[in-house]
Design an enzyme around this catalytic site. Sequence first.
Site, mmCIF file in Angstrom:
data_model
loop_
_atom_site.group_PDB
_atom_site.id
_atom_site.type_symbol
_atom_site.label_atom_id
_atom_site.label_comp_id
_atom_site.label_asym_id
_atom_site.label_seq_id
_atom_site.Cartn_x
_atom_site.Cartn_y
_atom_site.Cartn_z
ATOM 1 N N HIS A 204 -26.036 93.688 -28.761
ATOM 2 C CA HIS A 204 -26.094 93.510 -30.125
ATOM 3 C C HIS A 204 -24.822 93.057 -30.867
ATOM 4 O O HIS A 204 -23.894 92.916 -30.214
ATOM 5 C CB HIS A 204 -26.461 95.129 -30.697
ATOM 6 C CG HIS A 204 -27.710 95.354 -30.013
ATOM 7 N ND1 HIS A 204 -28.902 95.798 -30.564
ATOM 8 C CD2 HIS A 204 -27.930 95.641 -28.610
ATOM 9 C CE1 HIS A 204 -29.711 96.310 -29.678
ATOM 10 N NE2 HIS A 204 -29.280 95.973 -28.246
ATOM 11 N N HIS B 34 -30.886 89.422 -34.947
ATOM 12 C CA HIS B 34 -29.702 89.216 -34.642
ATOM 13 C C HIS B 34 -29.257 87.594 -35.079
ATOM 14 O O HIS B 34 -28.865 86.888 -33.931
ATOM 15 C CB HIS B 34 -29.326 89.155 -33.206
ATOM 16 C CG HIS B 34 -29.270 90.726 -32.738
ATOM 17 N ND1 HIS B 34 -29.262 91.209 -31.485
ATOM 18 C CD2 HIS B 34 -28.910 91.651 -33.668
ATOM 19 C CE1 HIS B 34 -29.283 92.485 -31.427
ATOM 20 N NE2 HIS B 34 -28.967 92.811 -32.645
HETATM 21 C C1 LIG Z 1 -31.582 95.553 -39.597
HETATM 22 C C2 LIG Z 1 -30.435 95.241 -38.734
HETATM 23 C C3 LIG Z 1 -30.397 95.876 -37.722
HETATM 24 C C4 LIG Z 1 -29.171 95.462 -36.725
HETATM 25 N N1 LIG Z 1 -28.994 96.375 -35.819
HETATM 26 C C5 LIG Z 1 -27.732 96.188 -35.123
HETATM 27 C C6 LIG Z 1 -27.289 97.031 -34.097
HETATM 28 O O1 LIG Z 1 -27.835 98.221 -34.158
HETATM 29 N N2 LIG Z 1 -25.991 96.898 -33.359
HETATM 30 C C7 LIG Z 1 -25.573 95.707 -33.627
HETATM 31 O O2 LIG Z 1 -24.581 95.419 -32.781
HETATM 32 N N3 LIG Z 1 -25.772 94.712 -34.499
HETATM 33 C C8 LIG Z 1 -26.912 94.841 -35.086
HETATM 34 N N4 LIG Z 1 -27.327 94.004 -36.357
HETATM 35 C C9 LIG Z 1 -26.613 92.762 -36.283
HETATM 36 C C10 LIG Z 1 -25.111 92.905 -36.937
HETATM 37 O O3 LIG Z 1 -25.248 93.979 -37.798
HETATM 38 C C11 LIG Z 1 -24.907 91.517 -37.652
HETATM 39 O O4 LIG Z 1 -25.008 90.378 -36.670
HETATM 40 C C12 LIG Z 1 -23.522 91.476 -38.545
HETATM 41 O O5 LIG Z 1 -23.264 92.632 -39.243
HETATM 42 C C13 LIG Z 1 -23.241 90.004 -39.259
HETATM 43 O O6 LIG Z 1 -22.178 89.950 -39.743
HETATM 44 P P1 LIG Z 1 -21.649 88.904 -40.392
HETATM 45 O O7 LIG Z 1 -20.479 89.205 -41.041
HETATM 46 O O8 LIG Z 1 -21.977 87.610 -39.860
HETATM 47 O O9 LIG Z 1 -22.975 88.821 -41.713
HETATM 48 P P2 LIG Z 1 -23.241 89.982 -42.956
HETATM 49 O O10 LIG Z 1 -22.423 91.415 -42.341
HETATM 50 O O11 LIG Z 1 -24.569 89.998 -43.159
HETATM 51 O O12 LIG Z 1 -22.030 89.621 -44.209
HETATM 52 C C14 LIG Z 1 -22.482 88.593 -45.027
HETATM 53 C C15 LIG Z 1 -22.306 88.897 -46.387
HETATM 54 O O13 LIG Z 1 -22.104 87.916 -47.164
HETATM 55 C C16 LIG Z 1 -22.728 88.138 -48.495
HETATM 56 N N5 LIG Z 1 -23.103 86.758 -48.971
HETATM 57 C C17 LIG Z 1 -24.168 86.140 -48.507
HETATM 58 N N6 LIG Z 1 -24.433 84.891 -49.396
HETATM 59 C C18 LIG Z 1 -23.431 84.979 -50.401
HETATM 60 C C19 LIG Z 1 -23.093 84.349 -51.527
HETATM 61 N N7 LIG Z 1 -23.670 83.119 -51.651
HETATM 62 N N8 LIG Z 1 -22.118 84.739 -52.371
HETATM 63 C C20 LIG Z 1 -21.458 85.970 -52.178
HETATM 64 N N9 LIG Z 1 -21.657 86.925 -51.136
HETATM 65 C C21 LIG Z 1 -22.615 86.263 -50.111
HETATM 66 C C22 LIG Z 1 -23.976 89.108 -47.930
HETATM 67 O O14 LIG Z 1 -24.487 89.815 -49.023
HETATM 68 C C23 LIG Z 1 -23.045 89.791 -47.050
HETATM 69 O O15 LIG Z 1 -22.583 91.000 -47.458
HETATM 70 C C24 LIG Z 1 -28.250 94.529 -36.975
HETATM 71 C C25 LIG Z 1 -28.421 93.555 -38.171
HETATM 72 C C26 LIG Z 1 -29.553 94.090 -38.970
HETATM 73 C C27 LIG Z 1 -29.955 92.983 -40.439
#
Ligand SMILES: Cc1cc2nc3c(=O)[nH]c(=O)nc-3n(C[C@H](O)[C@H](O)[C@H](O)COP(=O)(O)OP(=O)(O)OC[C@H]3O[C@@H](n4cnc5c(N)ncnc54)[C@H](O)[C@@H]3O)c2cc1C
Length: 609
Positions: free
Chosen positions: A587, A544
């Site tokens: 989560h 997280h």
């Molecule tokens: C293994 C795992 C299990 C989890 N389990 C749960 C759960 O059961 N329930 C829950 O609520 N939450 C869970 N989480 C947490 C939740 O999924 C995340 O907090 C949330 O999805 C994050 O969203 P975000 O938009 O911040 O980042 P992300 O969804 O990670 O998006 C960031 C995106 O930016 C892209 N990116 C990064 N750098 C660059 C770049 N330089 N150029 C272009 N693209 C780039 C990445 O490839 C990615 O696609 C889990 C996370 C993980 C990893």
Amino acid sequence: MLGTLIGEQEQLLDSYTYVIVGGGTAGLTVANRLSEDPDTTVLVLEAGIPDRKECAAILQRCLGGTMRSVYDWNITTEPQIYLSGRRQNLPIGKALGGSSMLNGMMFDRGAPSDYDMWEDLGNPGWGWAGLLPYFKKSETFTPPKPEHVARFGITYDPSVHGFDGYVQSGYPNFIYPQNKNFQDAMKSLGIAQPLDQAGEALGAFWSPNTIDPKNMTRSYARSAYFDNFVGRQNLHVYTSRHVTKLITEDNDEESGEGMEISGVEYVKPGDATRYVAKAKKEVIISAGTVHTPQILQLSGIGRKSLLEKLSIPVLIDLPGVGQNFQDHPYIMLIQSNQPVDNVEHSVIDLDRNASWDAESKALFYSNREGPWTAGSPNSVAFLPLSTYTDKAEALLGAYTTQEPGQHLRDGSEPAVIAGFQKHRQILLNRLAGTHTAAMEFIWLSGANQRFQMPFSISVTHPFSRGFIEINSTDPLAAPIVDLRTGSNPVDLNLFVEAFRFNRRLVQTPAIQELVPTELTPGPLLREDEELGQFARANLSTMFHPSGTSAMQPREIGGVVDHNLMVYGTRNLRVVDASIMPLIPGSHLVSTVYAIGEKAADIIKAAGKN
Ligand SMILES: Cc1cc2nc3c(=O)[nH]c(=O)nc-3n(C[C@H](O)[C@H](O)[C@H](O)COP(=O)(O)OP(=O)(O)OC[C@H]3O[C@@H](n4cnc5c(N)ncnc54)[C@H](O)[C@@H]3O)c2cc1C
């Protein structure tokens, strides 16, 4: 024009109204909402690739199968000196849909007070009342099946759910009966059971999953905000494109209006050419908690001393970038158990019993029923400190007597220390009451894929703070990722008390029915020091990551204001988990969707001016 998924450079427009960095959870949410206006053009640049709808990506049966795969950034942390020097594997999604494609599909919200703390920090509109409409807007909730309501006593409150959002939430078509043992055990210890976690996530409750009721497959940012909109001509998504830095106009922060960002530079891995995507109105960074600060720092926005060390011209001295890194540390406590009459099977049996797995697979593909629909947990408890230990006052007192910067990294900037001081004050105030959880207990339906009877325990509001920092100007090199889990020793003491509570839980008749025998920590470990040592040797990340571009005032280490605008700029926003100033006790994914939905409204409103 082929539609939204770009295949060739030539298909791109000369410039876009909005350029979004990262097609993950928040990035696709914002992209979808901004492109609802046909006069707006949106480009999403995503470093990862689309999944192929394989089992690991979309079925509960294969949950966890995308970790350490091509869809994972495969981040390794610095040695965690407070956890016996162990490095941690930190999975993060590198895929269309980002981490929502990799995650464990749990879909719960934080308690209202978790978001009210964000407002307390100086962010009007980001408390519970301001966020609830966006939680609802993102979701279509399918109530549990009547037979599950009758058998397990699952309750829900329609008034706190959404019914026409794009993310599907609900329960699997099969629920392992051991879930009931956990709920009954908590009840027997006097733990409250709220009507619905979506309105009051405190006590023991049933938690839904991000699952599509039509076919029992994963509902994630890609399926929710992209797949149904392929063909929307003004939304372009370009995968396998890694953004290397922001492009700025020839102006500076001193002008008073803020720096203008004109676009981004990006590469296709394996190709040395640097491409530019131009933004007419705004650039939105949604690259997640690890990569958002990396991109800011590579672009000259961050802590001055770091940028100067790497000879990066300092555009904006913003010491909070990459600091305030928060995560939920967690640990698994394992019991072995004997086969018992009322429990025919548990998750682990799918891997151990080939004929039951084959039967379950057939059932799944014939009518989307049975154990292949289940996997991620549905029973959890989020407990305020005073409900699981009688040492609440002493534990909170131990945080209170620390010097503000005592357990932060050496050399923390005064603004960062001031931010932590404010966090501490707000957290201590809330944790002393009964409306904020200090600990989460997850019941993995009596088993997960590896262990017979694991109890997962995690600190919901840790005081430890880590950081993300580049250590080279190579944009393709991973940054330093240091969670600093356990750097604040009181976080570990919260675990010690939780281990004791867990032993009480296991002693309840409802859990005793399952004939448990403690394997870890092991019955011989009883003293604080022994249990603390067990925690240091076994804690890991719950995946997280959050907080590294915190939404809070600049003078206390903030990176974005309450409109998610990066300080010192006039058209650069961050929209992802990195803006959470304090990690909620839940989560994270439902909160990230809500952030994306709210951000889209903020950006749309600004675009009209
Ligand atoms: C293994 C795992 C299990 C989890 N389990 C749960 C759960 O059961 N329930 C829950 O609520 N939450 C869970 N989480 C947490 C939740 O999924 C995340 O907090 C949330 O999805 C994050 O969203 P975000 O938009 O911040 O980042 P992300 O969804 O990670 O998006 C960031 C995106 O930016 C892209 N990116 C990064 N750098 C660059 C770049 N330089 N150029 C272009 N693209 C780039 C990445 O490839 C990615 O696609 C889990 C996370 C993980 C990893």
